[in-house]
Design a protein around this motif. Structure first.
Motif, mmCIF file in Angstrom:
data_model
loop_
_atom_site.group_PDB
_atom_site.id
_atom_site.type_symbol
_atom_site.label_atom_id
_atom_site.label_comp_id
_atom_site.label_asym_id
_atom_site.label_seq_id
_atom_site.Cartn_x
_atom_site.Cartn_y
_atom_site.Cartn_z
ATOM 1 N N LYS A 47 -14.086 4.214 -4.571
ATOM 2 C CA LYS A 47 -13.286 3.658 -3.479
ATOM 3 C C LYS A 47 -12.425 2.505 -3.974
ATOM 4 C CE LYS A 47 -13.591 2.127 1.310
ATOM 5 N NZ LYS A 47 -14.485 1.738 2.419
ATOM 6 N N ASP A 48 -12.949 1.714 -4.897
ATOM 7 C CA ASP A 48 -12.149 0.633 -5.469
ATOM 8 C C ASP A 48 -10.961 1.202 -6.246
ATOM 9 O OD1 ASP A 48 -11.788 -2.272 -6.063
ATOM 10 O OD2 ASP A 48 -12.003 -1.551 -8.117
ATOM 11 N N GLY A 49 -11.183 2.305 -6.958
ATOM 12 C CA GLY A 49 -10.079 2.961 -7.662
ATOM 13 C C GLY A 49 -9.018 3.443 -6.701
ATOM 14 N N LEU A 50 -9.448 3.948 -5.555
ATOM 15 C CA LEU A 50 -8.505 4.373 -4.524
ATOM 16 C C LEU A 50 -7.722 3.167 -3.998
ATOM 17 C CD1 LEU A 50 -7.341 6.507 -2.595
ATOM 18 C CD2 LEU A 50 -9.365 6.167 -1.133
ATOM 19 N N ALA A 51 -8.410 2.055 -3.767
ATOM 20 C CA ALA A 51 -7.742 0.841 -3.282
ATOM 21 C C ALA A 51 -6.715 0.353 -4.296
ATOM 22 C CB ALA A 51 -8.774 -0.257 -3.006
ATOM 23 N N ARG A 52 -7.082 0.346 -5.570
ATOM 24 C CA ARG A 52 -6.155 -0.096 -6.607
ATOM 25 C C ARG A 52 -4.928 0.807 -6.647
ATOM 26 N NH1 ARG A 52 -8.289 -3.880 -9.858
ATOM 27 N NH2 ARG A 52 -6.718 -3.525 -11.461
ATOM 28 N N SER A 53 -5.139 2.100 -6.460
ATOM 29 C CA SER A 53 -4.021 3.041 -6.476
ATOM 30 C C SER A 53 -3.114 2.858 -5.271
ATOM 31 C CB SER A 53 -4.548 4.482 -6.522
ATOM 32 O OG SER A 53 -5.211 4.709 -7.750
ATOM 33 N N LEU A 54 -3.695 2.523 -4.121
ATOM 34 C CA LEU A 54 -2.879 2.230 -2.938
ATOM 35 C C LEU A 54 -1.983 1.013 -3.189
ATOM 36 C CD1 LEU A 54 -5.348 2.697 0.065
ATOM 37 C CD2 LEU A 54 -3.257 4.006 -0.371
ATOM 38 N N VAL A 55 -2.569 -0.034 -3.760
ATOM 39 C CA VAL A 55 -1.794 -1.246 -4.045
ATOM 40 C C VAL A 55 -0.697 -0.942 -5.056
ATOM 41 C CG1 VAL A 55 -1.910 -3.540 -5.104
ATOM 42 C CG2 VAL A 55 -3.629 -2.850 -3.416
ATOM 43 N N ARG A 56 -1.034 -0.197 -6.100
ATOM 44 C CA ARG A 56 -0.044 0.150 -7.127
ATOM 45 C C ARG A 56 1.079 0.984 -6.516
ATOM 46 N NH1 ARG A 56 1.989 -1.957 -11.157
ATOM 47 N NH2 ARG A 56 -0.059 -2.434 -12.006
ATOM 48 N N ARG A 57 0.742 1.954 -5.667
ATOM 49 C CA ARG A 57 1.787 2.786 -5.065
ATOM 50 C C ARG A 57 2.703 1.977 -4.159
ATOM 51 N NH1 ARG A 57 1.427 8.101 -1.120
ATOM 52 N NH2 ARG A 57 0.686 6.558 0.368
ATOM 53 N N GLU A 58 2.122 1.084 -3.353
ATOM 54 C CA GLU A 58 2.945 0.258 -2.465
ATOM 55 C C GLU A 58 3.867 -0.652 -3.273
ATOM 56 O OE1 GLU A 58 3.404 0.698 0.666
ATOM 57 O OE2 GLU A 58 1.853 2.239 0.696
ATOM 58 N N THR A 59 3.359 -1.196 -4.370
ATOM 59 C CA THR A 59 4.179 -2.061 -5.219
ATOM 60 C C THR A 59 5.329 -1.277 -5.836
ATOM 61 O OG1 THR A 59 2.236 -3.421 -5.716
ATOM 62 C CG2 THR A 59 4.134 -3.657 -7.175
ATOM 63 N N ASP A 60 5.022 -0.109 -6.379
ATOM 64 C CA ASP A 60 6.057 0.722 -7.011
ATOM 65 C C ASP A 60 7.114 1.166 -6.000
ATOM 66 O OD1 ASP A 60 4.724 0.472 -9.412
ATOM 67 O OD2 ASP A 60 3.833 2.478 -9.358
#
Length: 201
Positions: A47-60
Motif C-alpha cells: 500500500k505504501d508503494g501504491l501511495a508513492r506511485s500516486l504522489v509520483r504520478r500527480e507530480t509528473d
C-alpha cells in the motif's frame, strides 16, 4: 506505464476521493480496477508503494501540465493552471505545499528499498520531491522555456527570480483566493510583462 498500472492508479484515486487513505483497502482498489489483488501487489508491492506511485504520478502530471500552460500563455497562464489543478486535487496540493489534510497518503520523501521489477515502481520508490524541490524544478523548467537563447547569466538569474515569484504567488492563492484578477492577474502585476509569453524560437 502499463494499462493495468494506470487503471489501478485511477482506481486508487477514485477510492481516495470516497474515503480516507487509512481505510482504503487494496482488495477494493483491485476490484474497482477489475484486476486481481495479486496484480495490484505485483505492480506496487504494498500500500505504501501504491501511495508513492500516486504522489509520483500527480507530480509528473502537474509538471507536464505546467509546461503546457507555460507554452500556451506564459507565467500568468501557468499560475492560473496551478491554482485550478491544485484546487481540485488535494493530493497535488499536498505535493506543492507540504500541507497534508487528514486522510491523504503521506509516504516518506526519502527513498525506500525497492525489490520491484517494474521500472515505474522503482522510480516511485526513489526519493519523492519536497515542496521546495518541486518549486525549484518548476522554476528551472520555466527559465528553460522562457529565456531567450542569447540571455546572459544575469538575465537568466532575473528570470529565475520572476518564475519563482510567479509560482509562489500561485501557491499563495491556494490559501487566500486572488479574487477577480486571479493568479494570472497577480503575476502580471508583480512579475510584469517580460515573463508573460514564451520565447520565440
Amino acid at each position: 506505464m502499463s494499462a493495468a498500472r494506470e487503471s489501478l492508479l485511477d482506481a486508487a484515486c477514485a477510492s481516495l476521493a470516497r474515503r480516507p487513505w487509512p481505510v482504503v483497502r487494496m482488495v477494493d482498489v483491485a476490484a474497482l480496477a477489475g484486476v486481481s489483488r495479486q496484480t495490484l501487489y505485483n505492480e506496487f508491492g504494498s500500500k505504501d508503494g501504491l501511495a508513492r506511485s500516486l504522489v509520483r504520478r500527480e507530480t509528473d502530471a502537474y509538471l507536464a501540465g505546467f509546461e503546457r500552460a507555460l507554452t500556451e500563455g506564459g507565467l500568468p497562464a501557468a499560475a492560473d493552471w496551478t491554482v485550478t489543478r491544485a484546487g481540485e486535487n488535494p493530493l497535488l496540493r499536498a505535493v506543492l505545499t507540504g500541507y497534508r489534510a487528514e486522510g491523504l497518503p503521506a509516504p516518506t520523501l526519502a527513498a525506500v528499498p525497492s525489490t520491484s521489477r517494474v521500472p515505474a515502481q522503482r522510480r516511485a520508490d526513489g526519493p519523492l520531491p519536497s515542496p521546495a524541490e518541486v518549486v525549484a524544478l518548476i522554476r528551472d523548467r520555466a527559465v528553460g522555456a522562457l529565456a531567450p537563447a542569447a540571455a546572459t547569466a544575469a538575465d537568466r538569474a532575473a528570470l529565475a527570480w520572476q518564475c519563482e515569484v510567479a509560482l509562489r504567488l500561485a501557491l499563495s492563492c491556494l490559501l487566500a483566493p486572488a479574487g477577480e484578477r486571479g493568479a494570472a492577474g497577480l503575476v502580471r502585476d508583480v512579475v510584469g510583462v517580460r515573463a508573460s509569453s514564451p520565447r520565440s524560437s
